[in-house]
Design an enzyme around this catalytic site. Structure first.
Site, short mmCIF file in Angstrom:
data_model
loop_
_atom_site.label_atom_id
_atom_site.label_comp_id
_atom_site.label_asym_id
_atom_site.label_seq_id
_atom_site.Cartn_x
_atom_site.Cartn_y
_atom_site.Cartn_z
CG ASN A 84 -2.28 0.56 0.94
OD1 ASN A 84 -2.37 1.66 0.40
ND2 ASN A 84 -3.33 -0.14 1.32
CG HIS A 114 23.06 5.08 12.37
ND1 HIS A 114 23.92 5.29 11.31
CD2 HIS A 114 21.82 5.19 11.86
CE1 HIS A 114 23.22 5.53 10.23
NE2 HIS A 114 21.93 5.47 10.53
N GLY A 141 -0.77 -1.72 8.73
CA GLY A 141 -0.35 -0.33 8.56
C GLY A 141 0.54 0.16 9.68
CB ALA A 159 -2.33 -1.58 12.51
CE LYS A 179 6.71 -8.00 24.99
NZ LYS A 179 6.56 -7.45 26.27
#
Length: 187
Positions: A84, A114, A141, A159, A179
């Site tokens: 999407n 990093h 999403g 999501a 989880k």
């Protein structure tokens, strides 16, 4: 002595401002900009540009704009791939995605990290670890997938989840950090 690009490919610390490393990113940024400028009413053109960006792909490739990546050639997707809007894949290391994978809007898949030290960050250091995603995966999403994660087959990621660890086959995960919340039947 290894070049910065050789260090990157080996999974070692490398300088991300290096000219060769920056050139890969600049190429990807240009191609992504071209992809994102193509009208959604021209899906054939979008697919052709995406095929130019990716390292490999299967049949039935569908990616909605906006799409951004760091290299593109490290992204490998299987058959029936659907993403999407607003997918970001920072593919400094390989991102391998299986067959029949659906990705919701605003998802980030990251292979780069990093240093935890200020001195290391001041040297513009980075290190990359691959991400592997199995077959028949649905990523909801606004999910974030961190470097080095392997996601099994037949997985659903709720999501907004932040995936920091590997996910076993036939599992539903959600939350921050993600989880397991349910098992799925193997098909």
């Amino acid at each position: 002595m290894a070049t910065e690009l050789e260090k990157l490919k080996a999974g070692d610390w490398y300088c991300f401002t290096n000219e060769e490393v920056a050139a890969r990113k600049a190429r990807a940024a240009k191609l992504c900009q071209e992809f994102n400028a193509i009208s959604a009413t021209e899906p054939e053109k979008q697919t052709a540009k995406m095929e130019e960006i990716l390292g490999s792909y299967g049949d039935n490739l569908s990616v909605q704009a906006n799409f951004n990546c760091d290299y593109g050639k490290n992204i490998h997707v299987g058959h029936d791939f659907l993403s999407n809007y607003n997918l970001i894949i920072l593919d400094i290391a390989p991102v391998n995605i299986g067959n029949h994978v659906m990705i919701g809007p605003n998802v980030g898949i990251y292979t780069v990290n990093h240093p935890m030290t200020a001195a290391g960050r001041r040297q513009y250091l980075a290190k990359a670890s691959p991400v592997n995603i199995g077959n028949d995966v649905w990523i909801g999403g606004s999910v974030t997938i961190l470097p080095g994660v392997t996601i099994g087959n037949n997985v659903v990621i709720g999501a907004g989840a932040v995936v920091t660890k590997d996910i076993a086959d036939n599992t539903v995960v959600a939350g921050v950090p993600a989880k397991p919340i349910k098992s799925l039947k193997a098909e």
